[in-house]
Write an enzyme that holds these catalytic residues in place. Structure first.
Site, short mmCIF file in Angstrom:
data_model
loop_
_atom_site.label_atom_id
_atom_site.label_comp_id
_atom_site.label_asym_id
_atom_site.label_seq_id
_atom_site.Cartn_x
_atom_site.Cartn_y
_atom_site.Cartn_z
N HIS A 73 40.59 43.83 53.74
CA HIS A 73 40.92 45.08 54.44
C HIS A 73 39.66 45.85 54.85
O HIS A 73 39.64 47.08 54.83
CB HIS A 73 41.81 45.99 53.57
CG HIS A 73 43.14 45.39 53.24
ND1 HIS A 73 44.26 45.62 53.98
CD2 HIS A 73 43.52 44.57 52.23
CE1 HIS A 73 45.29 44.96 53.45
NE2 HIS A 73 44.87 44.32 52.38
N ASN A 121 51.44 47.24 52.86
CA ASN A 121 51.17 46.43 54.05
C ASN A 121 52.29 46.64 55.07
O ASN A 121 53.30 47.27 54.76
CB ASN A 121 51.13 44.94 53.68
CG ASN A 121 49.80 44.51 53.08
OD1 ASN A 121 48.79 45.20 53.20
ND2 ASN A 121 49.79 43.38 52.43
N TYR A 164 41.67 47.68 41.76
CA TYR A 164 41.19 48.65 42.75
C TYR A 164 40.14 49.59 42.17
O TYR A 164 39.14 49.91 42.81
CB TYR A 164 42.36 49.42 43.36
CG TYR A 164 43.19 48.54 44.27
CD1 TYR A 164 43.91 47.47 43.74
CD2 TYR A 164 43.25 48.74 45.63
CE1 TYR A 164 44.66 46.63 44.56
CE2 TYR A 164 44.00 47.93 46.46
CZ TYR A 164 44.71 46.87 45.91
OH TYR A 164 45.44 46.05 46.73
FE1 HDE Z 1 44.88 44.71 47.84
N1 HDE Z 1 42.90 45.01 47.47
N2 HDE Z 1 44.94 43.36 46.33
N3 HDE Z 1 46.81 44.25 48.29
N4 HDE Z 1 44.85 46.00 49.35
C1 HDE Z 1 42.10 45.84 48.15
O1 HDE Z 1 40.60 47.34 47.17
C2 HDE Z 1 44.00 43.21 45.39
C3 HDE Z 1 47.62 43.37 47.63
C4 HDE Z 1 45.90 46.42 50.10
O2 HDE Z 1 42.60 50.91 53.17
C5 HDE Z 1 40.75 45.99 47.52
O3 HDE Z 1 39.49 49.16 47.82
C6 HDE Z 1 44.45 42.28 44.37
C7 HDE Z 1 48.99 43.54 48.00
C8 HDE Z 1 45.45 47.37 51.08
O4 HDE Z 1 41.11 50.95 51.57
C9 HDE Z 1 40.85 45.11 46.26
C10 HDE Z 1 45.70 41.88 44.76
C11 HDE Z 1 48.98 44.54 48.92
C12 HDE Z 1 44.09 47.52 50.86
C13 HDE Z 1 42.25 44.58 46.36
C14 HDE Z 1 45.99 42.57 45.99
C15 HDE Z 1 47.62 44.98 49.09
C16 HDE Z 1 43.74 46.65 49.77
C17 HDE Z 1 39.59 45.70 48.42
C18 HDE Z 1 46.61 40.90 44.09
C19 HDE Z 1 50.18 45.12 49.69
C20 HDE Z 1 43.13 48.38 51.65
C21 HDE Z 1 38.91 47.03 48.63
C22 HDE Z 1 46.87 41.16 42.71
C23 HDE Z 1 51.15 45.73 48.85
C24 HDE Z 1 43.11 49.79 51.17
C25 HDE Z 1 39.66 47.97 47.86
C26 HDE Z 1 42.20 50.63 52.03
C27 HDE Z 1 42.44 46.54 49.25
C28 HDE Z 1 42.77 43.82 45.41
C29 HDE Z 1 47.20 42.34 46.70
C30 HDE Z 1 47.28 46.02 50.00
C31 HDE Z 1 39.81 44.01 46.14
C32 HDE Z 1 43.65 41.84 43.16
C33 HDE Z 1 50.19 42.78 47.44
C34 HDE Z 1 46.30 48.09 52.12
O5 HDE Z 1 40.71 45.86 45.10
#
Ligand code: HDE
Length: 707
Positions: free
Chosen positions: A93, A166, A380
């Site tokens: 993202h 999402n 996060y």
């Molecule tokens: Fe994320 N995800 N994610 N994700 N995600 C990040 O956090 C993570 C997942 C989502 O505009 C990171 O600040 C793991 C699902 C959005 O700043 C990180 C898992 C969904 C955004 C991270 C998921 C998301 C992130 C990267 C599986 C939809 C952007 C930078 C367990 C429900 C937020 C950050 C923004 C961002 C980890 C799965 C949505 C690496 C470990 C499911 C919208 O922490």
């Protein structure tokens, strides 16, 4: 000789061979001179520490043509700060666009939760919402085929609540353990460093072929949801089940939904591809322009509420993030709205530094045991430590709560607060104003029953084993056009996969989703035989279809929020232009004038109409519909201009309404357009508006072969 004031002031020894020719920079004027030239009431520029700067053009030189002096603390400070301007981009993202706004509750959920933000009707809670693509880097384009992040930070009176979702209601994987593998597979391949921002490559599909749990989300990713027309026209989903907890400690499961007031709208794939060339910032610009024009995008906020007992009856496990709850099973209840009405003042300070975390919930909201969510609760906070450089990132203005906050956390990198007094621990008896925990007001975790469903272990629940039924339901619920787009998208992506056994394995899985789809894809890939379907852990079921999952039927027939391009040139009829513009604007659209020269065109009445875009740099891909008002002379001339011919050809290929005036017929012919119901004289603005409210789906078989 015009010497810089800085040299004059600081050169302590006169040199024996002073330069006689001033450099262009020293000629440009400095300090007070520049201050006067610019006009206005400018503050004096200073260093970070407030030392006034006399010359921001020239470094301190030993002689006018000699070496630069280390003593130049102003230069050193400026360059040093510049050298450290970047921070690590988000791992996923990374490319995002955000805006401020507010959330307003329209229906109280007091029966289900104590959270004030969900019980105080009419209260406006400030929000900061960031949309993003997933796979590409921060500088990548806006329109690849990709999931869009939809993250909302609500600054509630009881602390920040982040709904980090999402634009697709399910996810690729079931367990956080697989997230690094998924992300490694979809991002650019590690040896070659490409492709950027796209899933059409071997490693992603290799992962898919070996992880059938991805299949449901893959079907969504191959649908038109992942090529949105505008960020203002996407849905948002919290994805996981969360809990609402009321004053009696009773929990109700909840899924969160954002529904765009403008309706969902997508592009067609050829258009999305061409948009990458036309405007890398298409979505960012679109959101910026809408907010600047006062056309504030708005979403309904809706919830699906269900109990543990309801959940036990679902033919799937709601704790599995690869499953959605069809709204035919649990209806959506609209309880509020979100309006985005203010563009950030500074991209870096706000959009880049905002730190979302699904673990940020106010009292009255709690988590479910979804193993993907559980992993996110950890991830996060952790990622912000390296991205933002230390534990005090919550003090960055965009991250700080807007309600009072007090605790005993102290010190650390970049501490901005100056706590007073000698007490930085609790309990204490030395100071009367130190913060204390409150049983009455504090966050109460839902007291869950102890699990009685087996022993501790690295396990995947059996209720998570059905990977195909919902993929099938999603595919079969789509309209014919959408199914054809999905089949073609899979063919496109797999055609970029060089490894034959990966292509075959994916088509094998598709047999479990829909045998006819598998056959279409196999044909599209030029396979002689249908590859075998792998053994399925659980035989897929035919679930009731969910028409609510379509886009096309739910697209709003409206011009609200849309943009129409109008091509003019010298000699265009001023009256027709004005009449057309007025009618289309009245229907809600913005009209942008396109002309061969940015200075505009001289109308037939002698007036000059300035252009919003120059033809060569403003292809029809950036508009929802197009029209032209040209003299026959100019129309004939432009029929030999590739940019003009492509303008019409692409609009036709992208199924858009085309208001082509009689003077434009030579271009229309050069573009090979066979006029249909979506092509008309712009004089008939009624017909144009009706056609521009949607896409001309019937035209598609005439312009491309779909799988
Ligand atoms: Fe994320 N995800 N994610 N994700 N995600 C990040 O956090 C993570 C997942 C989502 O505009 C990171 O600040 C793991 C699902 C959005 O700043 C990180 C898992 C969904 C955004 C991270 C998921 C998301 C992130 C990267 C599986 C939809 C952007 C930078 C367990 C429900 C937020 C950050 C923004 C961002 C980890 C799965 C949505 C690496 C470990 C499911 C919208 O922490």
């Amino acid at each position: 000789m015009a010497k810089s004031p800085a040299i004059r002031k600081t050169a302590d020894k006169p040199r024996s061979t002073p330069s006689t020719t001033p450099s262009p920079d020293t000629q440009r004027g400095n300090g007070d001179e520049l201050q006067q030239q610019a006009g206005g009431d400018h503050p004096v520029m200073t260093t970070q520490l407030g030392i006034p700067i006399a010359d921001n053009q020239n470094s301190l030189r030993d002689t006018p043509r000699g070496p630069t002096l280390l003593e130049d603390f102003i230069l050193r400070e400026k360059i040093t700060h510049f050298d450290h301007e970047r921070i690590p981009e988000r791992i996923v993202h990374a490319r995002g666009t955000a805006a401020h706004g507010y959330f307003e509750l329209t229906e109280s959920l007091a029966e289900f939760t104590t959270a004030r933000v969900l019980t105080e009707v009419g209260v406006q809670t400030p929000v900061f919402t960031r949309f993003s693509t997933v796979a590409g880097g921060a500088g990548s384009v806006d329109t690849p085929r990709d999931v869009r992040g939809f993250a909302v930070k609500l600054y509630t009176q009881e602390g920040n609540w982040d709904i980090v979702g999402n634009n697709i209601p399910v996810f690729f994987i079931q367990d956080a353990m697989k997230f690094p593998d998924l992300v490694h597979a979809v991002k650019m391949e590690p040896d070659r460093g490409y492709p950027q921002a796209g899933s059409a490559h071997d490693t992603f599909w290799d992962f898919v072929s070996l992880m059938p749990e991805t299949l449901h989300m893959v079907m969504w990713a191959m649908s038109d949801r992942t090529i949105p027309r505008s960020l203002r026209m996407i849905e948002g989903f919290g994805v996981h089940s969360f809990r609402l907890v009321n004053a009696e400690g009773k929990s109700t499961f909840v899924k969160f939904h954002w529904r765009p007031k403008l309706g969902i709208q997508s592009t067609v794939w050829d258009e999305a591809v061409k948009l990458q060339a036309a405007d890398n910032d298409y979505h960012r610009r679109d959101l910026f322009e809408a907010i600047e024009a006062g056309n504030y995008p708005e979403w309904d906020f809706a919830v699906q509420l269900f109990t543990e007992e309801d959940a036990a009856k679902f033919p799937f496990d709601h704790l599995d993030a690869t499953k959605l709850i069809p709204e035919e099973l649990v209806p959506l209840r609209t309880i509020g709205r979100m309006v985005l009405n203010r563009w950030p003042d500074n991209f870096f300070a706000e959009t880049e530094q905002v730190a979302y975390c699904p673990a940020n919930v106010p009292p009255g909201v709690d988590f479910s045991n979804d193993p993907l969510l559980q992993g996110r609760l950890f991830s996060y906070l952790d990622t912000q430590l390296s991205r933002l450089g230390g534990p005090n990132f919550a003090q960055i203005p965009v991250n700080a709560p807007k309600c009072p906050f007090h605790n005993m956390q102290r010190d650390g990198h970049m501490q901005m607060q100056v706590p007073k007094g000698r007490v930085n621990y609790e309990p204490s008896s030395l100071q009367g104003d130190t913060p204390r925990a409150s049983l009455a007001q504090g966050f109460k975790h839902f007291a869950e029953r102890p699990a009685d469903d087996g022993a501790k272990g690295r396990v995947r629940a059996e209720s998570f084993a059905d990977h195909y039924s919902q993929a099938r339901m999603f595919f079969r619920s789509q309209s014919e056009v959408e199914q054809a787009h999905m089949a073609s998208a899979i063919v496109f992506e797999l055609s970029k996969v060089a490894t034959v056994h990966v292509r075959e394995a994916v088509v094998g899985h598709l047999q479990h989703v829909d045998a006819a789809l598998a056959q279409r894809v196999a044909d599209g890939l030029g396979m002689d035989a249908l590859p075998p379907a792998p053994a399925a852990a659980v035989q897929p079921q035919d679930m009731p279809l969910s028409p609510a999952l379509r886009i096309i039927d739910r697209m709003k027939p409206t011009l609200e929020g849309r943009c129409v391009g109008l091509l003019v040139d010298d000699g265009s009829n001023a009256k027709s232009v004005a009449t057309f513009k007025k009618a289309v604007e009245k229907a809600g659209a913005t009209v942008k004038i396109v002309a061969p020269k940015v200075g505009g065109a001289k109308m037939d009445d002698g007036s000059r109409l300035p252009a919003d875009g120059q033809l060569a740099g403003t292809p029809s891909t950036v508009f929802d519909a197009v029209a032209s008002i040209l003299s026959t002379e100019m129309g004939n001339k432009l029929s030999r201009e590739a940019a003009a011919v492509d303008w019409f050809r692409d609009a036709f290929g992208h199924l858009k309404a085309i208001g082509a005036c009689p003077g434009s017929q030579a271009i229309v012919q050069a573009a090979g357009i066979e006029p249909d119901a979506g092509v008309m004289d712009p004089k008939d603005s009624k017909a144009f508006i009706a056609a521009a409210q949607t896409r001309q789906w019937d035209r598609e078989p005439k312009v491309r072969t779909l799988a």
